[in-house]
Scaffold this motif. Structure first.
Motif, PDB file in Angstrom:
ATOM      1  N   GLN A   9      12.216  11.683   4.829  1.00  0.00           N
ATOM      2  CA  GLN A   9      12.821  12.781   4.074  1.00  0.00           C
ATOM      3  C   GLN A   9      13.624  13.720   4.980  1.00  0.00           C
ATOM      4  OE1 GLN A   9      10.004  14.821   1.569  1.00  0.00           O
ATOM      5  NE2 GLN A   9       9.518  12.970   0.417  1.00  0.00           N
ATOM      6  N   GLU A  10      13.199  13.871   6.214  1.00  0.00           N
ATOM      7  CA  GLU A  10      13.918  14.708   7.173  1.00  0.00           C
ATOM      8  C   GLU A  10      15.150  14.006   7.741  1.00  0.00           C
ATOM      9  OE1 GLU A  10      10.977  15.723  10.090  1.00  0.00           O
ATOM     10  OE2 GLU A  10       9.890  17.041   8.715  1.00  0.00           O
ATOM     11  N   GLY A  11      15.335  12.736   7.402  1.00  0.00           N
ATOM     12  CA  GLY A  11      16.476  11.984   7.903  1.00  0.00           C
ATOM     13  C   GLY A  11      16.307  11.464   9.311  1.00  0.00           C
ATOM     14  N   LYS A  12      15.104  11.536   9.840  1.00  0.00           N
ATOM     15  CA  LYS A  12      14.868  11.080  11.210  1.00  0.00           C
ATOM     16  C   LYS A  12      14.680   9.573  11.291  1.00  0.00           C
ATOM     17  CE  LYS A  12      13.068  15.498  12.704  1.00  0.00           C
ATOM     18  NZ  LYS A  12      11.924  16.259  13.184  1.00  0.00           N
ATOM     19  N   ILE A  13      14.268   8.960  10.207  1.00  0.00           N
ATOM     20  CA  ILE A  13      14.194   7.504  10.111  1.00  0.00           C
ATOM     21  C   ILE A  13      14.817   7.098   8.780  1.00  0.00           C
ATOM     22  CG2 ILE A  13      12.151   7.277  11.578  1.00  0.00           C
ATOM     23  CD1 ILE A  13      10.477   6.862   9.040  1.00  0.00           C
ATOM     24  N   LYS A  14      15.310   5.892   8.744  1.00  0.00           N
ATOM     25  CA  LYS A  14      15.953   5.420   7.525  1.00  0.00           C
ATOM     26  C   LYS A  14      15.036   4.493   6.727  1.00  0.00           C
ATOM     27  CE  LYS A  14      20.103   3.165   5.832  1.00  0.00           C
ATOM     28  NZ  LYS A  14      21.375   2.544   6.179  1.00  0.00           N
ATOM     29  N   ASN A  15      14.335   3.614   7.410  1.00  0.00           N
ATOM     30  CA  ASN A  15      13.506   2.602   6.758  1.00  0.00           C
ATOM     31  C   ASN A  15      12.094   2.610   7.313  1.00  0.00           C
ATOM     32  OD1 ASN A  15      15.647   1.377   5.159  1.00  0.00           O
ATOM     33  ND2 ASN A  15      16.457   0.662   7.118  1.00  0.00           N
ATOM     34  N   VAL A  16      11.173   2.167   6.482  1.00  0.00           N
ATOM     35  CA  VAL A  16       9.774   2.055   6.879  1.00  0.00           C
ATOM     36  C   VAL A  16       9.342   0.613   6.663  1.00  0.00           C
ATOM     37  CG1 VAL A  16       7.407   2.844   6.465  1.00  0.00           C
ATOM     38  CG2 VAL A  16       9.315   4.446   6.224  1.00  0.00           C
ATOM     39  N   GLY A  17       8.679   0.050   7.654  1.00  0.00           N
ATOM     40  CA  GLY A  17       8.134  -1.295   7.550  1.00  0.00           C
ATOM     41  C   GLY A  17       6.700  -1.302   8.031  1.00  0.00           C
ATOM     42  N   VAL A  18       5.968  -2.301   7.572  1.00  0.00           N
ATOM     43  CA  VAL A  18       4.562  -2.443   7.952  1.00  0.00           C
ATOM     44  C   VAL A  18       4.316  -3.881   8.399  1.00  0.00           C
ATOM     45  CG1 VAL A  18       3.733  -0.594   6.450  1.00  0.00           C
ATOM     46  CG2 VAL A  18       3.893  -2.922   5.549  1.00  0.00           C
ATOM     47  N   SER A  19       3.207  -4.096   9.054  1.00  0.00           N
ATOM     48  CA  SER A  19       2.861  -5.420   9.550  1.00  0.00           C
ATOM     49  C   SER A  19       1.400  -5.718   9.260  1.00  0.00           C
ATOM     50  CB  SER A  19       3.109  -5.477  11.064  1.00  0.00           C
ATOM     51  OG  SER A  19       2.824  -6.761  11.570  1.00  0.00           O
ATOM     52  N   ASN A  20       1.163  -6.983   8.931  1.00  0.00           N
ATOM     53  CA  ASN A  20      -0.198  -7.480   8.680  1.00  0.00           C
ATOM     54  C   ASN A  20      -0.898  -6.735   7.551  1.00  0.00           C
ATOM     55  OD1 ASN A  20      -0.126  -9.525  10.685  1.00  0.00           O
ATOM     56  ND2 ASN A  20      -0.414  -7.945  12.227  1.00  0.00           N
ATOM     57  N   PHE A  21      -0.177  -6.422   6.509  1.00  0.00           N
ATOM     58  CA  PHE A  21      -0.742  -5.751   5.340  1.00  0.00           C
ATOM     59  C   PHE A  21      -1.099  -6.777   4.273  1.00  0.00           C
ATOM     60  CE2 PHE A  21       0.298  -0.998   4.940  1.00  0.00           C
ATOM     61  CZ  PHE A  21       0.067  -0.771   6.284  1.00  0.00           C
ATOM     62  N   ASP A  22      -2.200  -6.525   3.577  1.00  0.00           N
ATOM     63  CA  ASP A  22      -2.502  -7.308   2.387  1.00  0.00           C
ATOM     64  C   ASP A  22      -1.966  -6.544   1.179  1.00  0.00           C
ATOM     65  OD1 ASP A  22      -4.404  -5.329   1.643  1.00  0.00           O
ATOM     66  OD2 ASP A  22      -6.054  -6.463   2.519  1.00  0.00           O
ATOM     67  N   ARG A  23      -2.141  -7.105  -0.005  1.00  0.00           N
ATOM     68  CA  ARG A  23      -1.546  -6.493  -1.198  1.00  0.00           C
ATOM     69  C   ARG A  23      -2.116  -5.105  -1.474  1.00  0.00           C
ATOM     70  NH1 ARG A  23       0.151  -9.241  -6.855  1.00  0.00           N
ATOM     71  NH2 ARG A  23       0.671  -7.312  -7.914  1.00  0.00           N
TER      72      ARG A  23
END
Length: 68
Positions: A9-23
């Motif tokens: 929201q602050e514009g410091k990152i554009k995208n978020v990703g995760v790893s090794n997540f289950d549903r």
């Protein structure tokens, strides 16, 4: 996840990703922030039902599935 949402929201990152997540973890994260990618194990020679379901689920949601 809330920290990632704040940064987004602050514009410091554009995208978020995760790893090794289950549903369940994915759904919990989506309740807090938008996700753009999920990086999970993928073995083309030996796919588990869980792997196939996660690939289908992320496709439905428009989230990139990044195999490793």
């Amino acid at each position: 996840m809330s920290a990632f949402e704040q940064l987004r929201q602050e514009g410091k990152i554009k995208n978020v990703g995760v790893s090794n997540f289950d549903r369940r973890q994915l759904d919990d994260a989506l309740a807090v922030t938008q996700l753009n990618a999920v990086q999970n194990l993928f073995n083309p020679n030996k796919q588990s039902e869980q792997q196939r379901e996660m690939i289908d689920y992320t496709r439905e949601l428009g989230i990139a599935y990044v195999p490793y």
